[in-house]
Scaffold this motif. Structure first.
Motif, PDB file in Angstrom:
ATOM      1  N   ALA A 142       0.825  -1.201   0.000  1.00  3.31           N
ATOM      2  CA  ALA A 142       0.000   0.000   0.000  1.00  3.31           C
ATOM      3  C   ALA A 142       0.864   1.259   0.000  1.00  3.31           C
ATOM      4  CB  ALA A 142      -0.937  -0.002   1.207  1.00  3.31           C
ATOM      5  N   ALA A 146       0.665   4.049  -2.928  1.00  4.48           N
ATOM      6  CA  ALA A 146       0.289   5.431  -2.611  1.00  4.48           C
ATOM      7  C   ALA A 146       1.212   6.458  -3.264  1.00  4.48           C
ATOM      8  CB  ALA A 146       0.268   5.624  -1.097  1.00  4.48           C
ATOM      9  N   ASN A 151      -5.383   8.511  -5.000  1.00  7.63           N
ATOM     10  CA  ASN A 151      -6.721   8.416  -4.412  1.00  7.63           C
ATOM     11  C   ASN A 151      -6.926   7.029  -3.798  1.00  7.63           C
ATOM     12  OD1 ASN A 151      -6.755  10.316  -6.804  1.00  7.63           O
ATOM     13  ND2 ASN A 151      -8.747  10.787  -5.925  1.00  7.63           N
ATOM     14  N   TRP A 152      -7.242   6.979  -2.507  1.00  5.42           N
ATOM     15  CA  TRP A 152      -7.512   5.685  -1.880  1.00  5.42           C
ATOM     16  C   TRP A 152      -8.395   5.845  -0.649  1.00  5.42           C
ATOM     17  CZ3 TRP A 152      -2.626   7.949  -1.344  1.00  5.42           C
ATOM     18  CH2 TRP A 152      -2.245   8.279  -0.047  1.00  5.42           C
ATOM     19  N   GLU A 153      -9.050   4.763  -0.281  1.00  8.19           N
ATOM     20  CA  GLU A 153      -9.826   4.693   0.953  1.00  8.19           C
ATOM     21  C   GLU A 153      -9.586   3.328   1.594  1.00  8.19           C
ATOM     22  OE1 GLU A 153     -13.852   6.041   0.782  1.00  8.19           O
ATOM     23  OE2 GLU A 153     -13.323   7.832  -0.389  1.00  8.19           O
ATOM     24  N   SER A 183      -4.612  11.190   1.199  1.00  8.41           N
ATOM     25  CA  SER A 183      -5.324  10.744   0.021  1.00  8.41           C
ATOM     26  C   SER A 183      -6.034  11.918  -0.647  1.00  8.41           C
ATOM     27  CB  SER A 183      -6.352   9.677   0.401  1.00  8.41           C
ATOM     28  OG  SER A 183      -7.149   9.336  -0.706  1.00  8.41           O
ATOM     29  N   THR A 222      -7.614  -1.933   1.278  1.00  5.76           N
ATOM     30  CA  THR A 222      -7.280  -0.610   0.774  1.00  5.76           C
ATOM     31  C   THR A 222      -7.584  -0.584  -0.716  1.00  5.76           C
ATOM     32  OG1 THR A 222      -5.445  -0.521   2.349  1.00  5.76           O
ATOM     33  CG2 THR A 222      -5.515   1.192   0.682  1.00  5.76           C
ATOM     34  N   PHE A 224      -7.376   1.599  -4.136  1.00  9.64           N
ATOM     35  CA  PHE A 224      -6.769   2.715  -4.858  1.00  9.64           C
ATOM     36  C   PHE A 224      -7.511   2.894  -6.179  1.00  9.64           C
ATOM     37  CE2 PHE A 224      -3.510   1.120  -2.067  1.00  9.64           C
ATOM     38  CZ  PHE A 224      -2.850   2.255  -1.629  1.00  9.64           C
ATOM     39  N   LYS A 230      -8.388   0.453 -11.048  1.00  7.77           N
ATOM     40  CA  LYS A 230      -8.326   0.455  -9.589  1.00  7.77           C
ATOM     41  C   LYS A 230      -7.471  -0.717  -9.116  1.00  7.77           C
ATOM     42  CE  LYS A 230     -12.832  -1.859  -8.939  1.00  7.77           C
ATOM     43  NZ  LYS A 230     -13.362  -1.745 -10.320  1.00  7.77           N
TER      44      LYS A 230
END
Length: 273
Positions: A142, A146, A151-153, A183, A222, A224, A230
């Motif tokens: 991750a 990044a 953009n990630w959650e 993010s 996670t 992205f 994605k």
């Protein structure tokens, strides 16, 4: 030939789900010695009898960390609840004992305080949100993603019986990703139309969603996203605590290799070999 001294270990939360499995692993490991345990409900008993261990020496169980530290040890493994974990970690540090933290629910502010006490006493604290090697790798991958996908959650899954939210694994991941960057949010959360809380909680500049339902043990995801693509990184745990044992044993062996606070098992692992 000189025999290498065993690392003496005390486990707080020794009769719990993860702690009991770790204790079984320690007594089967040649270079470690389980000398004491903390469990308020089982104080005064022998851990050998409670967990059906094969250890020849009695392993006394105490109700408080202060009582347990009367027996000399090198490392405390903290596997209790967040409401008492910080006190036990700080007490161990002040007694000259290094600490491996497996308890979840401690905040960034808690760790700032713990880190300051560790520095002051020249002791080491290795805080690990999740000892499973798959989680360590998820965190590492991750961090790499990044740097290239802004953009990630994060989605945090656990059983409906888990009282802390988000999990320690999630907090550790959020802490690591925050060191890369926050993010990116195409639409700022404050500009959300409708119920803003459905977008999750902002932790270190990223949105985190916690799911608590029967059927889950621990899972961490996670996601992205970039235009037309994605990347999904996900760890899922089963019902057994066995996946956490080897990582915890590694942490016990490595916690004396530095001074101060480190967060994450990857800090003591060699990814270059």
């Amino acid at each position: 030939m000189t025999t290498k001294k065993k690392i003496r270990v005390c486990v707080a939360g020794a009769t719990g789900w993860a702690g009991s499995e770790l204790c079984k692993g320690i007594v089967l490991t040649a270079d470690l010695e389980l000398v004491s345990a903390v469990s308020r409900k089982s104080a005064g008993k022998d851990l050998n009898e409670l967990l059906n261990l094969s250890n020849k020496q009695k392993i006394p169980v105490f109700g408080t960390i202060e009582e347990a530290l009367a027996i000399p040890c090198d490392v405390l493994v903290e596997y209790t609840k967040p409401d008492i974990a910080k006190h036990q970690v700080i007490t161990a540090i002040q007694h000259g004992v290094n600490v491996v933290v497996g308890a979840s629910g401690l905040s960034d502010a808690d760790y700032e305080e713990i880190g300051a006490v560790a520095d002051e006493n020249k002791q080491a604290v290795l805080a690990v949100g999740n000892f499973a090697i798959s989680v360590v790798l998820l965190n590492k991958f991750a961090e790499m993603a990044a740097k290239y996908m802004p953009n990630w959650e994060i989605i945090d899954y656990a059983s409906d019986a888990k009282v802390d939210s988000p999990s320690g694994s999630t907090l550790e991941l959020a802490n690591k990703l925050a060191k890369v960057s926050a993010s990116n949010k195409t639409i700022p959360i404050e500009d959300t139309k409708g119920i803003k809380e459905t977008r999750g909680a902002d932790i270190n500049g990223m949105q985190v969603h916690s799911v608590r339902l029967p059927g889950y043990v621990i899972a961490l995801e996670t996601i992205f996203g970039m235009e037309d693509e994605k990347l999904i990184l996900k760890h899922e745990a089963g019902n057994s605590a066995k996946p956490y044992v080897q990582g915890a044993l590694l942490a016990i062996r490595k916690v004396d290799t530095f001074t101060g606070l480190k967060r994450g098992l990857d800090n003591v692992m060699d990814f270059n070999s």
